[in-house]
Every structure is written in structure tokens, then in C-alpha cells.
Scaffold this motif. Structure first.
Motif, PDB file in Angstrom:
ATOM      1  N   VAL A  24      45.371  38.556  38.996  1.00 48.72           N
ATOM      2  CA  VAL A  24      44.170  38.785  38.190  1.00 48.72           C
ATOM      3  C   VAL A  24      43.013  37.940  38.700  1.00 48.72           C
ATOM      4  N   PHE A  25      43.320  36.850  39.416  1.00 48.37           N
ATOM      5  CA  PHE A  25      42.256  36.075  40.060  1.00 48.37           C
ATOM      6  C   PHE A  25      41.503  36.971  41.043  1.00 48.37           C
ATOM      7  N   VAL A  26      42.249  37.780  41.781  1.00 46.56           N
ATOM      8  CA  VAL A  26      41.649  38.718  42.731  1.00 46.56           C
ATOM      9  C   VAL A  26      40.796  39.737  41.988  1.00 46.56           C
ATOM     10  N   GLU A  27      41.296  40.208  40.847  1.00 43.93           N
ATOM     11  CA  GLU A  27      40.517  41.191  40.091  1.00 43.93           C
ATOM     12  C   GLU A  27      39.208  40.595  39.593  1.00 43.93           C
ATOM     13  N   GLY A  28      39.201  39.308  39.293  1.00 43.60           N
ATOM     14  CA  GLY A  28      37.943  38.671  38.927  1.00 43.60           C
ATOM     15  C   GLY A  28      36.923  38.800  40.042  1.00 43.60           C
ATOM     16  N   ILE A  29      37.387  38.688  41.286  1.00 49.79           N
ATOM     17  CA  ILE A  29      36.512  38.828  42.449  1.00 49.79           C
ATOM     18  C   ILE A  29      36.063  40.278  42.623  1.00 49.79           C
ATOM     19  N   THR A  30      37.019  41.211  42.592  1.00 46.97           N
ATOM     20  CA  THR A  30      36.662  42.621  42.818  1.00 46.97           C
ATOM     21  C   THR A  30      35.761  43.154  41.714  1.00 46.97           C
ATOM     22  N   ASN A  31      35.953  42.678  40.487  1.00 48.27           N
ATOM     23  CA  ASN A  31      35.068  43.119  39.410  1.00 48.27           C
ATOM     24  C   ASN A  31      33.664  42.574  39.600  1.00 48.27           C
ATOM     25  N   TRP A  32      33.569  41.356  40.105  1.00 48.12           N
ATOM     26  CA  TRP A  32      32.247  40.793  40.415  1.00 48.12           C
ATOM     27  C   TRP A  32      31.582  41.635  41.499  1.00 48.12           C
ATOM     28  N   LEU A  33      32.341  42.023  42.519  1.00 50.49           N
ATOM     29  CA  LEU A  33      31.791  42.865  43.586  1.00 50.49           C
ATOM     30  C   LEU A  33      31.285  44.192  43.025  1.00 50.49           C
ATOM     31  N   LEU A  34      32.046  44.776  42.107  1.00 46.13           N
ATOM     32  CA  LEU A  34      31.624  46.041  41.506  1.00 46.13           C
ATOM     33  C   LEU A  34      30.334  45.868  40.707  1.00 46.13           C
ATOM     34  N   GLU A  35      30.220  44.783  39.985  1.00 45.53           N
ATOM     35  CA  GLU A  35      29.001  44.517  39.219  1.00 45.53           C
ATOM     36  C   GLU A  35      27.794  44.355  40.133  1.00 45.53           C
ATOM     37  N   GLN A  36      28.044  43.806  41.326  1.00 43.10           N
ATOM     38  CA  GLN A  36      26.958  43.628  42.296  1.00 43.10           C
ATOM     39  C   GLN A  36      26.734  44.885  43.140  1.00 43.10           C
ATOM     40  N   GLN A  37      27.507  45.927  42.831  1.00 44.68           N
ATOM     41  CA  GLN A  37      27.440  47.199  43.565  1.00 44.68           C
ATOM     42  C   GLN A  37      27.727  47.000  45.058  1.00 44.68           C
ATOM     43  N   TYR A  47      39.633  48.949  42.563  1.00 40.79           N
ATOM     44  CA  TYR A  47      38.310  48.652  43.122  1.00 40.79           C
ATOM     45  C   TYR A  47      37.678  49.892  43.747  1.00 40.79           C
ATOM     46  N   VAL A  48      38.432  50.633  44.552  1.00 35.27           N
ATOM     47  CA  VAL A  48      37.842  51.807  45.198  1.00 35.27           C
ATOM     48  C   VAL A  48      37.605  52.927  44.186  1.00 35.27           C
ATOM     49  N   ALA A  49      38.336  52.904  43.052  1.00 37.41           N
ATOM     50  CA  ALA A  49      38.114  53.890  41.992  1.00 37.41           C
ATOM     51  C   ALA A  49      37.013  53.450  41.031  1.00 37.41           C
ATOM     52  N   LYS A  50      36.439  52.262  41.279  1.00 36.31           N
ATOM     53  CA  LYS A  50      35.346  51.707  40.470  1.00 36.31           C
ATOM     54  C   LYS A  50      35.753  51.488  39.013  1.00 36.31           C
ATOM     55  N   GLN A  51      37.005  51.108  38.806  1.00 32.75           N
ATOM     56  CA  GLN A  51      37.476  50.876  37.439  1.00 32.75           C
ATOM     57  C   GLN A  51      37.506  49.384  37.140  1.00 32.75           C
ATOM     58  N   ASN A  52      36.359  48.909  36.730  1.00 32.12           N
ATOM     59  CA  ASN A  52      36.149  47.501  36.432  1.00 32.12           C
ATOM     60  C   ASN A  52      37.072  47.036  35.300  1.00 32.12           C
ATOM     61  N   LYS A  53      37.766  45.928  35.497  1.00 33.32           N
ATOM     62  CA  LYS A  53      38.614  45.271  34.501  1.00 33.32           C
ATOM     63  C   LYS A  53      39.839  46.077  34.091  1.00 33.32           C
ATOM     64  N   TYR A  55      41.930  35.150  35.595  1.00 32.87           N
ATOM     65  CA  TYR A  55      40.935  36.199  35.855  1.00 32.87           C
ATOM     66  C   TYR A  55      39.519  35.613  35.813  1.00 32.87           C
ATOM     67  N   THR A  56      39.237  34.823  34.780  1.00 32.35           N
ATOM     68  CA  THR A  56      37.909  34.215  34.626  1.00 32.35           C
ATOM     69  C   THR A  56      37.594  33.282  35.788  1.00 32.35           C
ATOM     70  N   GLU A  57      38.601  32.531  36.244  1.00 31.23           N
ATOM     71  CA  GLU A  57      38.390  31.627  37.378  1.00 31.23           C
ATOM     72  C   GLU A  57      37.984  32.413  38.615  1.00 31.23           C
ATOM     73  N   GLY A  58      38.609  33.573  38.817  1.00 31.25           N
ATOM     74  CA  GLY A  58      38.237  34.407  39.955  1.00 31.25           C
ATOM     75  C   GLY A  58      36.792  34.862  39.879  1.00 31.25           C
ATOM     76  N   TYR A  59      36.401  35.314  38.716  1.00 30.43           N
ATOM     77  CA  TYR A  59      35.032  35.790  38.536  1.00 30.43           C
ATOM     78  C   TYR A  59      34.029  34.654  38.767  1.00 30.43           C
ATOM     79  N   LEU A  60      34.323  33.480  38.221  1.00 28.82           N
ATOM     80  CA  LEU A  60      33.406  32.355  38.357  1.00 28.82           C
ATOM     81  C   LEU A  60      33.319  31.856  39.793  1.00 28.82           C
ATOM     82  N   VAL A  61      34.424  31.885  40.514  1.00 26.35           N
ATOM     83  CA  VAL A  61      34.401  31.490  41.924  1.00 26.35           C
ATOM     84  C   VAL A  61      33.504  32.435  42.715  1.00 26.35           C
ATOM     85  N   ALA A  62      33.604  33.733  42.424  1.00 21.65           N
ATOM     86  CA  ALA A  62      32.741  34.705  43.099  1.00 21.65           C
ATOM     87  C   ALA A  62      31.275  34.439  42.785  1.00 21.65           C
TER      88      ALA A  62
END
Length: 283
Positions: free
Chosen positions: A15-28, A47-53, A263-270
Motif C-alpha cells: 500500500v506504500f506503493v499505492e500511495g505513490i501511484t495515487n499521487w502520480l494519478l492526482e498529478q496526471q 494505476y493504468v486503469a486510473k483507479q485511484n485508491k 499508504y499515507t507514508e507513501g503518499y507523503l513521500v511522493a
């Protein structure tokens, strides 16, 4: 310039990884090439299906549901995780996967799984395989040894792709990437220990001795890949994103608060590495 995204697995640590991929999706930020193993492959698929979270939402809803993960499943289904429930009921009913978005994207997705007969990695590409076959590959890649049943790909049993190629960065360059963003679930000081379960492996996988061979060599592969990543970083060919400290979550964690924290740690690191990520993509 072709920039790839390489995603490590690690069970619920993923889920740490998902925090990163969700950040990438938010940044388009939609990288053209994505490769992952185990939970990394699941995150890459979302990520490739654009399904955030999607992954963290599924875990929150079902982490205490015995159909999702339970010792009962080991007895009744042959695996700790209810793989039929995950890849059928959840994917089509409870939290549907967006197959349409997945099929329409031009992003390449590569999933790695271990061939139990050869002890090598089978790589399945979205551009070369049907959606159905890719979902089988995803299931195989996420099938942990000892607590999951083997999954057949072209009539050959496969297991967790993280055993034979835990950080598939070399495959990304073989497939034409010029640079890669690599997302890990282990901190910089992590050292993978040698495999201690030879006796039980000989019982579980007596028909497939290459499984034991692969398990016994995985710590060497992991360590060597970490050294290789440092070289790629020095050459400006890789940007590595990892936890600052060890994640307090096990592969089969039952406390959602710990999972959500990872998950949150991943997002914050990104978010903290935003400038580094943007500059790496532009360079």
C-alpha cells in the motif's frame, strides 16, 4: 524518451506503493511503461486503469472478512487469501475493476510471475495478451509461496513474481526504457535474510525443486539488484522512492490502521519528492 515505472511487491506493505501511484494519478502523470510483481503488479494494474485508491479501499472493507483473508481459507480453499473472492467477487461485484479503462489505455503493463518448473520469471505484457490472460498472470504473481495455490499460465504452474525478480528494473531497460522510477517497500537499510524453510519447501514443492532453488537465491538477487539501483541512480537513469523507515505492517497484516499508515507514508513521500520527480521526468 521512454520512462518506466517499476513497482516492488511485499504483501500489505504494497500500500506504500499505492500511495505513490495515487499521487502520480492526482498529478496526471501517466508513465508509458509499468512493470510490477506481486502486490506491485496489482498496484500497477490499478494505476493504468486510473483507479485511484482502489487497493486501499478494498483492504479497508475486507481486511477482517474471512472470505478475503483467513486461516479458514487455507483449509477450504487451499490458500490464506480467498483468491476466487478477490479476483471474481470483488473485481466484478463489490469493488469492480474498470476493465474498459484498462483496455483503452495505451500504457504498457508488464506482470512478472515465477515459473515453478524453470525457476525463472515469466513476463506477461498487456500489449501481447488478452485481458483474461493478464488477470491470470496477476493472480499468479500475487500467489505467495506456502499460503497460496499455484496458478497455471499456459499449463505451467506459477507463483509470486517477487521470488525470482523482486525489483524488475533490468526487464524495464530490456523493454526499451531510457530511465525508470523505482518504488520500493523496503527502507534503504533493509537487508534480506537467507531463506530458512528448505525442509518445508521440499515437502510443499517436491514436484518442482526449482522453487526451492529460487527461494534460496532470492536474497542474493535482491542484494545485487539494490547495488545495481545505486549505479543507475548515480548515472541519472533511476529515481528510487522508498520508505524512510521500516514499514510497521506485515505481509498479511490484520490491523487496518497500520496498513493505512503505510499508504499515507507513501503518499507523503511522493509529495515531499515532488520536485525530484518532476525534474526527473523533464530531464
Amino acid at each position: 524518451m521512454k520512462i518506466g515505472l517499476v513497482l516492488e511487491g511485499g504483501g500489505f506493505r504494497g500500500v506504500f506503493v499505492e500511495g505513490i501511484t495515487n499521487w502520480l494519478l492526482e498529478q496526471q502523470i501517466e508513465l508509458p511503461y509499468v512493470i510490477g510483481v506481486s502486490m506491485g503488479a496489482i498496484n500497477g494494474t490499478n494505476y493504468v486503469a486510473k483507479q485511484n485508491k482502489r487497493n486501499i479501499e478494498i483492504i479497508e472493507r475486507f481486511i477482517n472478512d474471512p472470505r478475503y483473508i483467513s486461516k479458514r481459507n487455507l483449509i477450504t480453499k487451499g490458500g490464506l487469501f480467498g483468491m476466487d473472492f478477490i479476483f471474481n467477487d470483488i473485481a466484478y461485484v463489490h469493488h469492480p475493476f474498470d476493465f474498459k479503462a484498462y483496455e483503452e489505455t495505451t500504457q504498457e503493463l508488464v506482470i512478472g510471475a515465477m515459473n515453478c518448473e524453470t525457476g525463472r520469471t515469466t513476463y506477461m505484457k498487456k500489449s501481447e495478451n488478452s485481458t483474461e490472460d493478464m488477470m491470470v498472470a496477476l493472480r499468479a504473481s500475487a500467489s505467495l509461496p506456502f499460503v497460496s495455490q499455484q496458478v497455471d499460465i499456459e499449463n505451467i504452474p506459477h507463483l509470486d513474481g517477487g521470488i525470482t525478480d523482486p525489483i524488475p528494473v533490468r526487464k524495464a531497460f530490456e523493454d526499451g526504457c531510457d530511465k525508470v522510477i523505482v518504488v520500493l517497500t523496503r527502507d534503504e537499510n533493509y537487508v534480506k535474510e537467507s531463506f530458512k524453510g528448505a525442509s518445508i519447501s521440499k515437502v510443499f514443492y517436491r514436484k518442482h525443486p526449482k522453487v526451492l532453488t529460487s527461494l534460496q537465491s532470492r536474497h542474493y538477487i535482491y542484494t545485487e539488484t539494490q547495488h545495481h539501483l545505486k549505479t543507475l541512480e548515480a548515472e541519472g537513469k533511476a529515481l528510487v522512492i522508498r520508505p524512510k523507515f521500516p514499514l510497521d505492517v506485515s505481509r498479511t497484516e490484520k490491523e487496518f490502521t497500520k496498513v493505512h499508515k503505510a499508504y499515507t507514508e507513501g503518499y507523503l513521500v511522493a509529495e515531499e519528492m515532488k520536485d525530484d520527480i518532476i525534474n526527473f521526468l523533464k530531464a
